[in-house]
Design a protein around this motif. Structure first.
Motif, short mmCIF file in Angstrom:
data_model
loop_
_atom_site.label_atom_id
_atom_site.label_comp_id
_atom_site.label_asym_id
_atom_site.label_seq_id
_atom_site.Cartn_x
_atom_site.Cartn_y
_atom_site.Cartn_z
N ASP A 97 3.31 -11.28 -4.79
CA ASP A 97 4.77 -11.28 -4.75
C ASP A 97 5.40 -11.95 -5.96
O ASP A 97 6.60 -12.26 -5.96
CB ASP A 97 5.26 -11.98 -3.48
CG ASP A 97 4.71 -13.40 -3.35
OD1 ASP A 97 4.03 -13.88 -4.29
OD2 ASP A 97 4.95 -14.03 -2.30
N ALA A 98 4.63 -12.20 -7.01
CA ALA A 98 5.11 -12.84 -8.25
C ALA A 98 5.49 -14.30 -8.05
O ALA A 98 6.08 -14.90 -8.95
CB ALA A 98 6.30 -12.08 -8.83
N GLN A 99 5.12 -14.87 -6.91
CA GLN A 99 5.44 -16.27 -6.65
C GLN A 99 4.21 -17.15 -6.90
O GLN A 99 3.08 -16.74 -6.64
CB GLN A 99 5.90 -16.45 -5.20
CG GLN A 99 7.19 -15.70 -4.87
CD GLN A 99 8.34 -16.16 -5.74
OE1 GLN A 99 8.60 -17.35 -5.86
NE2 GLN A 99 9.02 -15.20 -6.36
N ALA A 136 4.00 -9.82 -10.60
CA ALA A 136 3.41 -9.29 -9.38
C ALA A 136 2.48 -8.12 -9.69
O ALA A 136 2.49 -7.58 -10.80
CB ALA A 136 4.51 -8.84 -8.41
N PHE A 137 1.68 -7.74 -8.68
CA PHE A 137 0.92 -6.50 -8.81
C PHE A 137 1.92 -5.36 -9.00
O PHE A 137 2.89 -5.26 -8.25
CB PHE A 137 0.12 -6.23 -7.53
CG PHE A 137 -0.77 -7.36 -7.07
CD1 PHE A 137 -1.24 -8.32 -7.96
CD2 PHE A 137 -1.14 -7.46 -5.74
CE1 PHE A 137 -2.06 -9.36 -7.53
CE2 PHE A 137 -1.96 -8.49 -5.30
CZ PHE A 137 -2.41 -9.44 -6.20
N ALA A 164 -6.18 -7.89 0.95
CA ALA A 164 -6.15 -6.44 1.16
C ALA A 164 -5.20 -5.76 0.19
O ALA A 164 -5.49 -4.68 -0.33
CB ALA A 164 -5.75 -6.13 2.60
N GLN A 165 -4.05 -6.40 -0.07
CA GLN A 165 -3.09 -5.84 -1.02
C GLN A 165 -3.68 -5.82 -2.43
O GLN A 165 -3.52 -4.84 -3.16
CB GLN A 165 -1.80 -6.65 -1.00
CG GLN A 165 -0.70 -6.07 -1.88
CD GLN A 165 0.62 -6.84 -1.74
OE1 GLN A 165 0.77 -7.66 -0.84
NE2 GLN A 165 1.54 -6.58 -2.64
N ALA A 225 -6.84 -5.67 -3.13
CA ALA A 225 -7.88 -4.66 -3.14
C ALA A 225 -7.29 -3.27 -3.36
O ALA A 225 -7.83 -2.48 -4.15
CB ALA A 225 -8.67 -4.71 -1.82
N ARG A 226 -6.20 -2.98 -2.69
CA ARG A 226 -5.57 -1.66 -2.86
C ARG A 226 -5.07 -1.48 -4.29
O ARG A 226 -5.18 -0.40 -4.88
CB ARG A 226 -4.41 -1.50 -1.87
CG ARG A 226 -4.86 -1.37 -0.42
CD ARG A 226 -3.70 -0.93 0.46
NE ARG A 226 -2.63 -1.91 0.50
CZ ARG A 226 -2.56 -2.91 1.38
NH1 ARG A 226 -3.52 -3.06 2.30
NH2 ARG A 226 -1.55 -3.76 1.37
N TRP A 227 -4.51 -2.55 -4.86
CA TRP A 227 -4.00 -2.47 -6.23
C TRP A 227 -5.14 -2.25 -7.22
O TRP A 227 -5.04 -1.40 -8.12
CB TRP A 227 -3.24 -3.75 -6.57
CG TRP A 227 -2.58 -3.72 -7.92
CD1 TRP A 227 -1.70 -2.79 -8.38
CD2 TRP A 227 -2.77 -4.66 -8.98
NE1 TRP A 227 -1.32 -3.09 -9.66
CE2 TRP A 227 -1.95 -4.24 -10.07
CE3 TRP A 227 -3.51 -5.82 -9.12
CZ2 TRP A 227 -1.88 -4.92 -11.26
CZ3 TRP A 227 -3.45 -6.51 -10.32
CH2 TRP A 227 -2.64 -6.07 -11.37
N LEU A 228 -6.24 -2.97 -7.05
CA LEU A 228 -7.39 -2.81 -7.94
C LEU A 228 -7.93 -1.38 -7.86
O LEU A 228 -8.27 -0.77 -8.89
CB LEU A 228 -8.49 -3.80 -7.57
CG LEU A 228 -8.19 -5.28 -7.82
CD1 LEU A 228 -9.32 -6.15 -7.28
CD2 LEU A 228 -7.99 -5.56 -9.30
#
Length: 334
Positions: free
Chosen positions: A57-59, A74-75, A104-105, A107-110
């Motif tokens: 979330d860029a935080q 962020a991703f 999990a998020q 992993a999806r981005w990678l």
């Protein structure tokens, strides 16, 4: 070249900062190499690498010791990265790498970025995020030696290479050990900017330009503790006369050669011949730590009738000669 460094709750701050620092060192070395160093890279007009620390979330978030990890973004799917790297993190209360919504998020981005040709790398427990993304299925990979059994259980479709320090297949890089982010960074530099800069960065950092296998550090026979068949096979090999073959091992275990090959591939990823060699070399490592025993005697006790063949097998497995390994062990014991 754009490098993204993934930060998750519980990540190791030292690994994230270290990755960023290694690429910064490369930039400095390419523009202004140390005195006396002659390189074709000198005088580079600008930084070769740009690093960004990214979170879901860029935080900013907390590392494993509760300290804040600064985050740059962020991703996202818009930024064109050349490589995305994820390093080690704290284990959960169950002693296993965590598995949260943020993981999990990530992993999806990678997975989505790899489909566009981005180089993906994971070190230590970060390799579990790559596994969660399905990026290790049917690919050679490694992780920290003491997470080997958990890794095998969680990702049975991965082709895990026991004891390896670094593996790459199809643009997926994995390394083992909390400090193996050094190996990961140098490998990415070598892939993206060439071996000369990677070697210079290693020299400036006083690090090995090529990683040594984890077999140097793992307890002897550790991988075989996972299954009674492996323990039985190990004992047979340790007490066998020189010339032990896959056929003889299968007979001693009351199995066909085909069944033995299939079982070992499932349990260790090794052929019977490779399994026999590894057990012999692990035995040699124990004997080499014993004062007063010669290399020839070690070779004979490990099932090698020829000392030259033993030295060749030892160097191939350990990336060190038996003499160099003995010196290394002796220096650690002092």
């Amino acid at each position: 070249m754009q490098i993204a460094i993934v930060a998750l709750e519980g990540s190791l701050l030292s690994a994230i900062s270290g990755l960023a620092d290694m690429f910064w060192i490369c930039n400095q070395a390419s523009r202004n190499p140390p005195p006396g160093v002659v390189t074709a890279l000198a005088g580079s007009p600008g930084p070769l690498f740009h690093t960004r620390i990214v979170s879901a979330d860029a935080q900013p978030l907390r590392d494993t010791q509760g300290r804040w990890i600064p985050v740059d973004g962020a991703f996202d799917a818009e930024t064109a990265y050349d490589a995305i790297l994820i390093a080690g993190m704290a284990l959960g209360p169950d002693g296993q790498p965590p598995h949260s919504a943020a993981h999990a998020q990530a992993a999806r981005w990678l997975s989505s970025r790899h489909q566009t040709g981005v180089l993906i790398g994971g070190a230590c427990a970060g390799t579990f995020v790559l596994g969660q993304a399905g990026l290790l299925d049917r690919r050679r990979c490694t992780t920290t030696w003491w997470l080997h059994h958990v890794f095998k259980q969680r990702f049975p479709a991965a082709c895990h290479v026991w004891g390896s320090a670094l593996e790459e297949q199809d643009g997926i890089i994995t390394t083992g050990g909390p400090l193996s982010w050094v190996d990961l960074a140098l490998h990415v530099i070598r892939r993206l900017a060439g071996p000369e800069l990677a070697r210079l960065a290693a020299d400036i950092s006083v690090a090995d330009s090529l990683p040594l296998p984890q077999l140097l550090y793992a307890p002897r026979g550790f991988v075989n503790t996972a299954n009674p068949l492996l323990l039985q096979a190990e004992q047979i090999i340790r007490h066998a006369h020189p010339g032990m073959t896959a056929e003889a091992l299968a007979q001693a275990l009351h199995l066909s050669e085909r069944t033995l090959h299939r079982r070992l591939k499932q349990l260790t990823g090794e052929s019977p011949k490779a399994f026999i060699t590894r057990v012999r070399i692990e035995t040699a490592c124990v004997l080499l730590a014993t004062p007063g025993i010669s290399i020839k005697q070690v070779a004979g006790q490990c099932g090698y009738g020829d000392e030259t063949a033993f030295r060749r097998a030892f160097i191939q497995a350990m990336c060190l000669t038996p003499v160099d390994y003995r010196r290394r062990i002796q220096s650690h014991q002092q």
